[in-house]
Write a protein that holds these residues in place. Structure first.
Motif, PDB file in Angstrom:
ATOM      1  N   THR A   1     -10.235  -1.324 -12.733  1.00 23.57           N
ATOM      2  CA  THR A   1     -11.582  -1.374 -12.146  1.00 23.57           C
ATOM      3  C   THR A   1     -11.791  -2.700 -11.424  1.00 23.57           C
ATOM      4  OG1 THR A   1     -12.459   0.082 -13.866  1.00 23.57           O
ATOM      5  CG2 THR A   1     -14.047  -1.254 -12.633  1.00 23.57           C
ATOM      6  N   GLY A   2     -11.409  -3.802 -12.085  1.00 25.10           N
ATOM      7  CA  GLY A   2     -11.492  -5.104 -11.439  1.00 25.10           C
ATOM      8  C   GLY A   2     -10.606  -5.180 -10.209  1.00 25.10           C
ATOM      9  N   ALA A   3      -9.427  -4.562 -10.282  1.00 26.60           N
ATOM     10  CA  ALA A   3      -8.523  -4.556  -9.140  1.00 26.60           C
ATOM     11  C   ALA A   3      -9.129  -3.802  -7.965  1.00 26.60           C
ATOM     12  CB  ALA A   3      -7.194  -3.920  -9.540  1.00 26.60           C
ATOM     13  N   PHE A   4      -9.755  -2.680  -8.251  1.00 28.82           N
ATOM     14  CA  PHE A   4     -10.381  -1.864  -7.211  1.00 28.82           C
ATOM     15  C   PHE A   4     -11.441  -2.654  -6.455  1.00 28.82           C
ATOM     16  CE2 PHE A   4     -14.052   0.768  -6.128  1.00 28.82           C
ATOM     17  CZ  PHE A   4     -13.492   1.701  -5.276  1.00 28.82           C
ATOM     18  N   TYR A   5     -12.346  -3.301  -7.201  1.00 31.00           N
ATOM     19  CA  TYR A   5     -13.426  -4.034  -6.557  1.00 31.00           C
ATOM     20  C   TYR A   5     -12.952  -5.352  -5.942  1.00 31.00           C
ATOM     21  CZ  TYR A   5     -16.670  -0.633  -8.403  1.00 31.00           C
ATOM     22  OH  TYR A   5     -17.331   0.540  -8.667  1.00 31.00           O
ATOM     23  N   SER A   6     -11.853  -5.899  -6.438  1.00 30.51           N
ATOM     24  CA  SER A   6     -11.281  -7.098  -5.808  1.00 30.51           C
ATOM     25  C   SER A   6     -10.831  -6.795  -4.382  1.00 30.51           C
ATOM     26  CB  SER A   6     -10.098  -7.612  -6.629  1.00 30.51           C
ATOM     27  OG  SER A   6     -10.512  -8.049  -7.900  1.00 30.51           O
ATOM     28  N   VAL A   7     -10.214  -5.646  -4.197  1.00 31.67           N
ATOM     29  CA  VAL A   7      -9.749  -5.264  -2.861  1.00 31.67           C
ATOM     30  C   VAL A   7     -10.932  -4.899  -1.966  1.00 31.67           C
ATOM     31  CG1 VAL A   7      -8.307  -3.655  -1.563  1.00 31.67           C
ATOM     32  CG2 VAL A   7      -7.553  -4.466  -3.808  1.00 31.67           C
ATOM     33  N   LEU A   8     -11.860  -4.105  -2.502  1.00 30.79           N
ATOM     34  CA  LEU A   8     -12.983  -3.637  -1.685  1.00 30.79           C
ATOM     35  C   LEU A   8     -13.885  -4.796  -1.255  1.00 30.79           C
ATOM     36  CD1 LEU A   8     -14.532  -1.286  -0.471  1.00 30.79           C
ATOM     37  CD2 LEU A   8     -15.726  -1.018  -2.660  1.00 30.79           C
ATOM     38  N   LEU A   9     -14.293  -5.626  -2.212  1.00 34.09           N
ATOM     39  CA  LEU A   9     -15.151  -6.763  -1.879  1.00 34.09           C
ATOM     40  C   LEU A   9     -14.382  -7.831  -1.098  1.00 34.09           C
ATOM     41  CD1 LEU A   9     -17.100  -7.130  -5.247  1.00 34.09           C
ATOM     42  CD2 LEU A   9     -17.765  -5.862  -3.204  1.00 34.09           C
TER      43      LEU A   9
ATOM     44  N   ARG B   1     -13.875 -18.410   3.070  1.00 38.00           N
ATOM     45  CA  ARG B   1     -14.210 -17.073   2.593  1.00 38.00           C
ATOM     46  C   ARG B   1     -13.135 -16.066   2.983  1.00 38.00           C
ATOM     47  NH1 ARG B   1     -19.579 -16.206   0.886  1.00 38.00           N
ATOM     48  NH2 ARG B   1     -20.231 -18.145  -0.107  1.00 38.00           N
ATOM     49  N   LYS B   2     -12.556 -16.203   4.155  1.00 34.07           N
ATOM     50  CA  LYS B   2     -11.500 -15.297   4.574  1.00 34.07           C
ATOM     51  C   LYS B   2     -10.265 -15.432   3.684  1.00 34.07           C
ATOM     52  CE  LYS B   2     -12.932 -15.310   9.455  1.00 34.07           C
ATOM     53  NZ  LYS B   2     -13.316 -13.891   9.512  1.00 34.07           N
ATOM     54  N   VAL B   3      -9.907 -16.685   3.376  1.00 35.57           N
ATOM     55  CA  VAL B   3      -8.760 -16.913   2.499  1.00 35.57           C
ATOM     56  C   VAL B   3      -9.036 -16.374   1.103  1.00 35.57           C
ATOM     57  CG1 VAL B   3      -7.357 -18.704   1.409  1.00 35.57           C
ATOM     58  CG2 VAL B   3      -7.968 -18.909   3.823  1.00 35.57           C
ATOM     59  N   LEU B   4     -10.251 -16.596   0.619  1.00 34.13           N
ATOM     60  CA  LEU B   4     -10.634 -16.076  -0.693  1.00 34.13           C
ATOM     61  C   LEU B   4     -10.567 -14.557  -0.717  1.00 34.13           C
ATOM     62  CD1 LEU B   4     -11.734 -16.862  -3.515  1.00 34.13           C
ATOM     63  CD2 LEU B   4     -14.042 -16.601  -2.568  1.00 34.13           C
ATOM     64  N   GLY B   5     -11.052 -13.920   0.345  1.00 31.71           N
ATOM     65  CA  GLY B   5     -10.992 -12.468   0.420  1.00 31.71           C
ATOM     66  C   GLY B   5      -9.564 -11.957   0.445  1.00 31.71           C
ATOM     67  N   ALA B   6      -8.694 -12.609   1.222  1.00 28.38           N
ATOM     68  CA  ALA B   6      -7.293 -12.190   1.287  1.00 28.38           C
ATOM     69  C   ALA B   6      -6.600 -12.360  -0.064  1.00 28.38           C
ATOM     70  CB  ALA B   6      -6.565 -13.001   2.359  1.00 28.38           C
ATOM     71  N   ALA B   7      -6.908 -13.460  -0.768  1.00 29.37           N
ATOM     72  CA  ALA B   7      -6.323 -13.667  -2.101  1.00 29.37           C
ATOM     73  C   ALA B   7      -6.780 -12.589  -3.076  1.00 29.37           C
ATOM     74  CB  ALA B   7      -6.708 -15.056  -2.618  1.00 29.37           C
ATOM     75  N   GLY B   8      -8.062 -12.228  -3.000  1.00 36.97           N
ATOM     76  CA  GLY B   8      -8.572 -11.170  -3.870  1.00 36.97           C
ATOM     77  C   GLY B   8      -7.909  -9.837  -3.596  1.00 36.97           C
ATOM     78  N   ILE B   9      -7.647  -9.546  -2.327  1.00 33.30           N
ATOM     79  CA  ILE B   9      -6.966  -8.298  -1.971  1.00 33.30           C
ATOM     80  C   ILE B   9      -5.562  -8.262  -2.562  1.00 33.30           C
ATOM     81  CG2 ILE B   9      -5.997  -7.003  -0.037  1.00 33.30           C
ATOM     82  CD1 ILE B   9      -8.391  -7.919   1.621  1.00 33.30           C
ATOM     83  N   CYS B  10      -4.843  -9.371  -2.442  1.00 29.51           N
ATOM     84  CA  CYS B  10      -3.474  -9.437  -2.961  1.00 29.51           C
ATOM     85  C   CYS B  10      -3.449  -9.280  -4.476  1.00 29.51           C
ATOM     86  CB  CYS B  10      -2.840 -10.759  -2.547  1.00 29.51           C
ATOM     87  SG  CYS B  10      -1.116 -10.943  -3.055  1.00 29.51           S
ATOM     88  N   ILE B  11      -4.292 -10.023  -5.181  1.00 35.51           N
ATOM     89  CA  ILE B  11      -4.344  -9.943  -6.650  1.00 35.51           C
ATOM     90  C   ILE B  11      -4.759  -8.541  -7.086  1.00 35.51           C
ATOM     91  CG2 ILE B  11      -5.587 -10.787  -8.682  1.00 35.51           C
ATOM     92  CD1 ILE B  11      -5.750 -13.497  -7.306  1.00 35.51           C
ATOM     93  N   GLY B  12      -5.754  -7.986  -6.404  1.00 37.81           N
ATOM     94  CA  GLY B  12      -6.229  -6.659  -6.776  1.00 37.81           C
ATOM     95  C   GLY B  12      -5.175  -5.590  -6.609  1.00 37.81           C
ATOM     96  N   LEU B  13      -4.406  -5.639  -5.542  1.00 37.32           N
ATOM     97  CA  LEU B  13      -3.379  -4.615  -5.316  1.00 37.32           C
ATOM     98  C   LEU B  13      -2.250  -4.714  -6.332  1.00 37.32           C
ATOM     99  CD1 LEU B  13      -3.213  -4.669  -1.410  1.00 37.32           C
ATOM    100  CD2 LEU B  13      -4.000  -2.779  -2.854  1.00 37.32           C
TER     101      LEU B  13
END
Length: 487
Positions: free
Chosen positions: A228-236, A249-261
């Protein structure tokens, strides 16, 4: 000869362009009484500001984390109901303009159907029935109280950032739980343990190093809960990636996408991956409709690139079990995969539940209300099981229950889509938040086919986010309509 003007009498100052180097300013007269067509001004203080939303989300996180502390096990029920009780209390305490979200009429109709089932012959104890009704009201109550708050774009951004950081933390912890077996593992949920050793063992898999571990739990006590956390990490994370708020913010978003996937692959919860694919497609749709091609290519390139790299990393850590699990999605028709898992519960809802309970089955017969407050000694009213949200809607309101709540979700989806496709609010980036909410809402609708989404804290977060954006959007338009001197 006229007498000299008294020194105490002020000399009138001329106003006009070029007179005494002062600018001429036309000031619109401020009305003494607010027009009746305009909603009343929101209340001041803490209960009238957007900080209430931030505090409530923090409470949701505290309640979730408290379930991981073994010392608090005797009072787990308190933390399970605290967030629901707080939501109901804020419905009474928060004052302000009563904004009319398009989903409100349908939600009130759904609540009315549930209330009528209180008098159904099959209803369990009055306490269990009251708990069932209270849970449903508490879940969608944020749409009513949060929309009364004075929320602006910055406050809404903080709310999304808070949700993003918590879910990234859960996903990151899930990765550590698989990478370092036994070192970051929380206590297993008592409800999961009660299912028996065979069921518990089915939630484990063997990693590439030969260790046997649970599917990553993250900041939950349920194997696979980190998905669930992974799903919202990628989406948000995708939203922050497309934002204009700066490179950080862009770098933070990209890091969240990688960790979430990575966590999503290790979690092996296929329904979460399919739902995420639907959400990404929805976000791509609104970007296409609104003509934002550069952002569409950016989102596709980053998510697609990380999806390939993250899968290789997950297989290297998780071993053949991860590869075999995900290969089932392409080995057969996805509809057959769903049918062999959650699909049968949807069939049972229409083939068995609705013919038996066309007007509902009574209250307090399933879920948390029955587990904590029910009395199942009466054989005429045995406990029921609702694996997915559609079954729960059928128990609470029969055929009409399957109409009212889904209509509320469709109305919310449509409003979010209308905001996402606008091109005249680039300064506030409401189109971006609308795109997020459209994808987020579509994902929530998809998850109703998997579990009881709108009988949980996730359902409260759903209505909270939608209410916060609705309030921010209304306040922005209200301020834009006022004369600059009245803002």
């Amino acid at each position: 000869m006229k007498g000299a003007r008294s020194a105490s009498t002020p000399r009138p100052q001329l106003q006009g362009p070029g007179v005494l180097h002062q600018r001429y300013v036309r000031r619109a007269p401020q009305p003494a009484v607010q027009p009746s067509s305009t909603p009343a001004t929101a209340s001041t203080g803490l209960l009238g500001s957007g900080h209430v939303v931030v505090a409530f989300i923090a409470l949701l996180f505290v309640c979730q984390l408290a379930l991981l502390v073994e010392a608090l096990a005797p009072v787990r029920v308190v933390f399970r109901i605290l967030s629901f009780g707080t939501s109901l209390a804020l419905l009474v305490l928060v004052k302000g303009p009563r904004l009319k979200h398009p989903a409100m009429p349908f939600l009130l109709a759904s609540a009315g159907l549930t209330a009528l089932n209180f008098f159904h012959p099959g209803t369990n104890t009055p306490l269990a029935a009251a708990a069932q009704l209270s849970i449903q009201l508490a879940v969608f109550a944020p749409l009513f109280w949060a929309s009364r708050l004075r929320i602006d774009t910055k406050m809404f951004g903080r709310v999304v950032l808070l949700l993003f950081l918590f879910n990234v933390a859960s996903a990151a912890l899930g990765i550590l739980q698989v990478s370092f077996p036994g070192r970051f593992q929380p206590a297993l949920s008592a409800m999961v343990e009660s299912q028996g050793e065979g069921y518990v063992r089915s939630l484990q898999f063997e990693t590439a190093s030969g260790a046997r571990v649970f599917r990553p739990m993250g900041l939950t006590d349920v194997p696979g809960g980190a998905s669930t956390g992974a799903f919202y990490s990628v989406l948000l994370g995708g939203t922050f990636l497309l934002s204009r708020q700066g490179m950080s913010r862009k770098v933070l978003g990209a890091a969240g996408i990688c960790i979430g996937l990575i966590c999503l692959y290790l979690g092996q919860v296929r329904v979460a991956a399919v739902t995420l694919l639907v959400c990404m497609a929805a976000m791509g749709l609104v970007l296409t409709v609104s003509g934002r091609w550069v952002r569409l290519v950016t989102l596709a390139a980053v998510v697609g690139g990380f999806a390939v790299a993250a899968f290789g990393w997950a297989v290297a850590v998780g071993g053949d079990a991860v590869l075999a699990r995900w290969s089932t999605l392409t080995a057969s028709d996805p509809s057959q995969v769903y049918q062999s898992n959650r699909g049968r519960f949807l069939d049972e809802t229409f083939d068995e539940v609705l013919p038996e309970f066309p007007l509902g089955a009574g209250l307090g017969r399933y879920g948390m209300a029955n587990a904590y407050f029910g009395d199942n000694s009466d054989r005429a009213s045995p406990p029921l099981w609702a694996e997915i949200q559609w079954t729960a809607w059928a128990y609470d309101g029969g055929w009409l229950g399957l109409v009212c709540y889904p209509l509320a979700l469709l109305a919310t989806l449509w409003w979010g889509f209308q905001v996402a496709r606008r091109r005249d609010d680039s300064r506030g980036e409401f189109w971006l938040w609308g795109s997020l909410l459209f994808a987020y809402d579509l994902g929530a609708l998809a998850q109703t086919f998997s579990y009881q989404f709108f009988m949980s804290q996730m359902g409260m977060e759903f209505w909270l986010l939608n209410a916060a954006l609705f309030s921010a959007y209304w306040n922005r338009n209200r301020n834009a309509a006022l004369h600059p001197h009245l803002r």
